[in-house]
Design an enzyme around this catalytic site. Structure first.
Site, PDB file in Angstrom:
ATOM      1  N   SER A 178       7.305  -5.770 -66.741  1.00 41.57           N
ATOM      2  CA  SER A 178       6.271  -4.742 -66.796  1.00 41.57           C
ATOM      3  C   SER A 178       4.978  -5.328 -67.353  1.00 41.57           C
ATOM      4  O   SER A 178       4.986  -6.349 -68.046  1.00 41.57           O
ATOM      5  CB  SER A 178       6.731  -3.595 -67.691  1.00 41.57           C
ATOM      6  OG  SER A 178       5.665  -2.711 -67.959  1.00 41.57           O
ATOM      7  N   SER A 179       3.865  -4.656 -67.057  1.00 37.83           N
ATOM      8  CA  SER A 179       2.574  -5.028 -67.641  1.00 37.83           C
ATOM      9  C   SER A 179       2.198  -4.125 -68.813  1.00 37.83           C
ATOM     10  O   SER A 179       1.140  -4.314 -69.421  1.00 37.83           O
ATOM     11  CB  SER A 179       1.472  -4.941 -66.572  1.00 37.83           C
ATOM     12  OG  SER A 179       1.680  -5.884 -65.554  1.00 37.83           O
TER      13      SER A 179
ATOM     14  N   GLY B 267      -2.255   1.544 -65.604  1.00 37.15           N
ATOM     15  CA  GLY B 267      -3.111   0.769 -64.719  1.00 37.15           C
ATOM     16  C   GLY B 267      -2.471  -0.442 -64.076  1.00 37.15           C
ATOM     17  O   GLY B 267      -3.170  -1.324 -63.594  1.00 37.15           O
ATOM     18  N   GLY B 268      -1.120  -0.519 -64.046  1.00 46.74           N
ATOM     19  CA  GLY B 268      -0.489  -1.660 -63.390  1.00 46.74           C
ATOM     20  C   GLY B 268      -0.927  -2.964 -64.028  1.00 46.74           C
ATOM     21  O   GLY B 268      -0.975  -3.104 -65.250  1.00 46.74           O
TER      22      GLY B 268
ATOM     23  N   ASN C 251       5.941   3.932 -62.238  1.00 38.37           N
ATOM     24  CA  ASN C 251       5.349   2.823 -61.499  1.00 38.37           C
ATOM     25  C   ASN C 251       4.170   3.335 -60.686  1.00 38.37           C
ATOM     26  O   ASN C 251       3.135   3.647 -61.258  1.00 38.37           O
ATOM     27  CB  ASN C 251       6.356   2.076 -60.624  1.00 38.37           C
ATOM     28  CG  ASN C 251       5.792   0.714 -60.194  1.00 38.37           C
ATOM     29  OD1 ASN C 251       4.937   0.156 -60.866  1.00 38.37           O
ATOM     30  ND2 ASN C 251       6.262   0.189 -59.073  1.00 38.37           N
TER      31      ASN C 251
ATOM     32  N   THR D 215       1.611   5.063 -64.341  1.00 37.80           N
ATOM     33  CA  THR D 215       1.887   4.856 -65.752  1.00 37.80           C
ATOM     34  C   THR D 215       0.990   5.760 -66.597  1.00 37.80           C
ATOM     35  O   THR D 215      -0.076   6.146 -66.164  1.00 37.80           O
ATOM     36  CB  THR D 215       1.616   3.385 -66.100  1.00 37.80           C
ATOM     37  OG1 THR D 215       2.370   2.579 -65.220  1.00 37.80           O
ATOM     38  CG2 THR D 215       1.927   3.065 -67.521  1.00 37.80           C
TER      39      THR D 215
ATOM     40  N   ARG E 195      12.896   0.655 -70.724  1.00 31.06           N
ATOM     41  CA  ARG E 195      12.555   0.299 -69.354  1.00 31.06           C
ATOM     42  C   ARG E 195      13.743   0.591 -68.447  1.00 31.06           C
ATOM     43  O   ARG E 195      14.915   0.435 -68.834  1.00 31.06           O
ATOM     44  CB  ARG E 195      12.224  -1.188 -69.315  1.00 31.06           C
ATOM     45  CG  ARG E 195      11.806  -1.757 -67.962  1.00 31.06           C
ATOM     46  CD  ARG E 195      10.486  -1.241 -67.554  1.00 31.06           C
ATOM     47  NE  ARG E 195       9.837  -2.110 -66.561  1.00 31.06           N
ATOM     48  CZ  ARG E 195       8.994  -1.657 -65.644  1.00 31.06           C
ATOM     49  NH1 ARG E 195       8.705  -0.364 -65.586  1.00 31.06           N
ATOM     50  NH2 ARG E 195       8.411  -2.487 -64.801  1.00 31.06           N
TER      51      ARG E 195
ATOM     52  N   ASP F  32       8.749  -3.566 -59.214  1.00 30.38           N
ATOM     53  CA  ASP F  32       8.242  -4.439 -60.273  1.00 30.38           C
ATOM     54  C   ASP F  32       9.059  -5.713 -60.424  1.00 30.38           C
ATOM     55  O   ASP F  32       8.683  -6.612 -61.182  1.00 30.38           O
ATOM     56  CB  ASP F  32       8.196  -3.683 -61.611  1.00 30.38           C
ATOM     57  CG  ASP F  32       6.848  -3.027 -61.841  1.00 30.38           C
ATOM     58  OD1 ASP F  32       5.935  -3.220 -61.009  1.00 30.38           O
ATOM     59  OD2 ASP F  32       6.697  -2.318 -62.845  1.00 30.38           O
TER      60      ASP F  32
ATOM     61  N   THR G  85       6.204   5.227 -67.579  1.00 31.69           N
ATOM     62  CA  THR G  85       5.790   5.066 -66.186  1.00 31.69           C
ATOM     63  C   THR G  85       6.843   5.492 -65.174  1.00 31.69           C
ATOM     64  O   THR G  85       8.044   5.487 -65.452  1.00 31.69           O
ATOM     65  CB  THR G  85       5.420   3.595 -65.919  1.00 31.69           C
ATOM     66  OG1 THR G  85       4.883   3.456 -64.603  1.00 31.69           O
ATOM     67  CG2 THR G  85       6.628   2.692 -66.071  1.00 31.69           C
TER      68      THR G  85
END
Length: 601
Positions: A482-483, A503-504, A431, A411, A133, A453, A429
């Protein structure tokens, strides 16, 4: 008024519907989170309610492979991964080659200027997760996006431009994965991406539309540059060739020097010059100090299945397992796919999980994440006490759960499986689509807008509407929450399924639903991916769903219980998944919603 004519259920429409609603279905002997599930009715219950309905956004044929499978966002990238396997590479080699190829063929999200997460299960069942990340630059500060009055600055500086970018992690992370588990040479793995950049890739209709859509942003944030813009100024069309010579040169430097080819030397000089030109804050010290981190996977069980997923700073793993634990002992099979009862317990689980996400989750190197407590039966049971089948819970009354004794302080996804049984789930990603819209002059690659984020102000929603708190506040060298939810599932000690999506905020709920589609609703992998989806994230307090996702009867029941339901034409998620069948074949499920493609051999 006929409910089947409703497309967008606004507050006005909801009022009309509530005024003429039928009584909610009465539920007796409501199962608690420790009751046992009952027999299966499957997702065909949806069709029984409305014989003219289809549970799928569209239908796509599954892809099968005996020796290996790649499911990725772009057909050319999937082909690259399979060709690497055919040359003797393993799933890690294929994953790395595919990621570099995506940086060329899918600039909206594929990248070397962003970051991601990787979950790996080797053929012996050992599991590993790699966190690459992005990190906040050293010059970042808690209130860097706020004005003197403490309000978020105009112009969305955490979304667009040079100040939106965190220190990229992709190249360092992919090199670490290769050094530890790769088989083929680094040179072999990088070559397909270089060839695609130098020789060009034919644009899909979707990629052409994307580049046309961001043309004004490209001109605004890249004055004097011509990347991704046609020489004659006209719009891109499907089938036209996109050639990226500067990106090819950058990839060659990475091919020759590995990590140093990006974080040092010519590429680093180009990146830092871009920062200086646009007011960004990434420095050479940030590049020197960036290192991906191997972390312990989140490993939990669901009805005898072993679920292996990503730990913080991804919120996805903990959130996914909370969701599954909330619904595990309800009879989802009996109730049926997208029935009112199945949907209701899923929405209520999502509501509570996203509230916990906002309160408790952040970079574990900076905050204490109470993972054990969040996944404990005691905590989840307490959080579920106010659930009522007769009425929707009010999100205003739901906050992050209390943990006794705890001190606060666009992403893309790809799945890989090789002939030996090694499996990789990788989500990466920039973002938002095309990241910060800034392209490094001379380098030819886009930079991320991952700083958004962070919780740039406690309680202020980010571009996905997610609300954060102190655990995810900005700090120098901190990784933003992050998701992303790359996930691998075992059954009886063997590889069973590989899952993930972009997809956030909808990543978590999409993986949740596709998992249940296979495990509870007896769908094959492609059906599970194609099936219509819905999403709830605590705030704002509404459930969005893909158009046609619920029968009129089910919608009427949910509306009658106070749920705010919004149909949308936009799709949710782009799943790329793999299922290991009982006969030993792999089944690839690549999302019909876009260019996603599964290739097996």
């Amino acid at each position: 008024m006929k409910l089947k004519h409703i497309v967008l259920l606004s507050s006005t429409t909801l009022g009309l519907l509530w005024s003429c609603k039928t009584p909610a279905v009465q539920v007796t002997n409501t199962p608690s989170p420790i009751s046992k599930p009952k027999e299966n009715q499957g997702f065909y219950q949806f069709l029984n309610d409305d014989p003219n309905a289809s549970p799928f956004v569209a239908k796509k044929e599954p892809v099968y492979g005996q020796n290996g499978m790649v499911a990725a966002t772009h057909p050319e990238a999937s082909k690259v991964g399979v060709e690497i396997m055919k040359k003797g590479g393993n799933a890690i080699d294929a994953a790395i080659a595919t990621q570099f190829a995506l940086a060329v063929v899918h600039p909206a999200a594929g990248n070397i200027g962003g970051g991601g997460f990787l979950v790996f299960r080797d053929k012996k069942g050992n599991t590993y997760t790699l966190d690459y990340r992005e990190k906040a630059p050293e010059k970042a500060s808690r209130d860097m996006y706020l004005d003197e009055k403490g309000n978020v600055k105009a112009g969305q500086p955490s979304w667009y431009g040079h100040l939106a970018s965190g220190t990229p992690g992709s190249v360092d992370g992919l090199e670490q994965a290769h050094k530890r588990f790769g088989k083929l040479s680094w040179k072999q793995i990088l070559q397909p991406a270089i060839d695609l950049a130098e020789n060009g890739v034919a644009l899909t209709a979707r990629e052409a539309r994307g580049l046309n859509r961001i043309k004004e942003d490209l001109l605004k944030y890249n004055p004097g540059k011509t990347y991704f813009i046609k020489a004659d100024g006209t719009e891109w069309k499907e089938g036209e060739l996109l050639i990226q010579k500067d990106l090819a040169k950058t990839l060659r430097r990475i091919q020759s020097e590995g990590r140093k080819g990006f974080y040092e030397g010519e590429t680093a000089k180009l990146l830092l010059a871009e920062m200086n030109k646009g007011g960004g804050i990434i420095t050479q010290k940030d590049l020197d100090n960036y290192h991906a981190v191997w972390r312990d996977a989140v490993v939990e069980n669901y009805k005898g299945l072993k679920v292996i997923t990503m730990p913080p700073p991804s919120s996805g793993g903990i959130a996914l397992m909370q969701l599954l634990k909330y619904v595990e002992n309800y009879p989802l099979k009996k109730w049926g796919w997208h029935s009112d009862s199945t949907t209701q317990v899923m929405i209520e689980a999502e509501r509570r999980v996203f509230a916990d996400r906002a309160k408790w989750l952040g970079d574990p190197d900076f905050v204490k994440v109470p993972q054990k407590e969040l996944l404990s039966q005691e905590f989840l049971k307490q959080r579920w006490q106010d659930f009522n089948f007769d009425l929707a819970t009010d999100s205003k009354k739901v906050s992050g759960g209390a943990i006794p004794g705890y001190e606060s302080m666009e992403t893309t996804h790809s799945s890989f499986a090789d002939k030996e049984g090694n499996a990789v789930s990788i989500t990466t990603t920039l973002n938002n689509s095309y990241g910060s819209k800034v392209i490094v002059a001379g380098g030819g690659f886009l930079l991320n807008d991952e700083m958004d984020d962070f919780s740039i102000k406690p309680g202020h929603p980010n571009s996905y509407g997610l609300v954060g708190n102190e655990a995810n506040a900005i700090a120098p060298n901190k990784r933003m929450l992050s998701s992303m939810t790359p996930t691998i599932v075992e059954k009886d000690g063997k590889l069973f399924m590989i899952l993930g999506t972009p997809g956030g905020s909808t990543i978590i709920t999409s993986v949740f639903q596709v998992f249940l589609n296979v495990v509870e609703h007896d769908m094959n992998m492609q059906q599970a991916v194609d099936a219509l989806r819905f999403h709830h994230q605590w705030l704002p307090d509404r459930t969005t769903f893909e158009e046609g996702g619920f029968t009129p009867q089910t919608l009427q029941k949910l509306l009658g219980r106070g749920y705010k339901m919004e149909s949308q034409k936009n799709t949710i998620g782009r799943m790329d998944c793999i299922l290991l069948l009982p006969n030993g074949q792999y089944e690839g499920g690549a999302d019909v919603r876009a260019d996603d493609t599964a290739v097996g051999y």
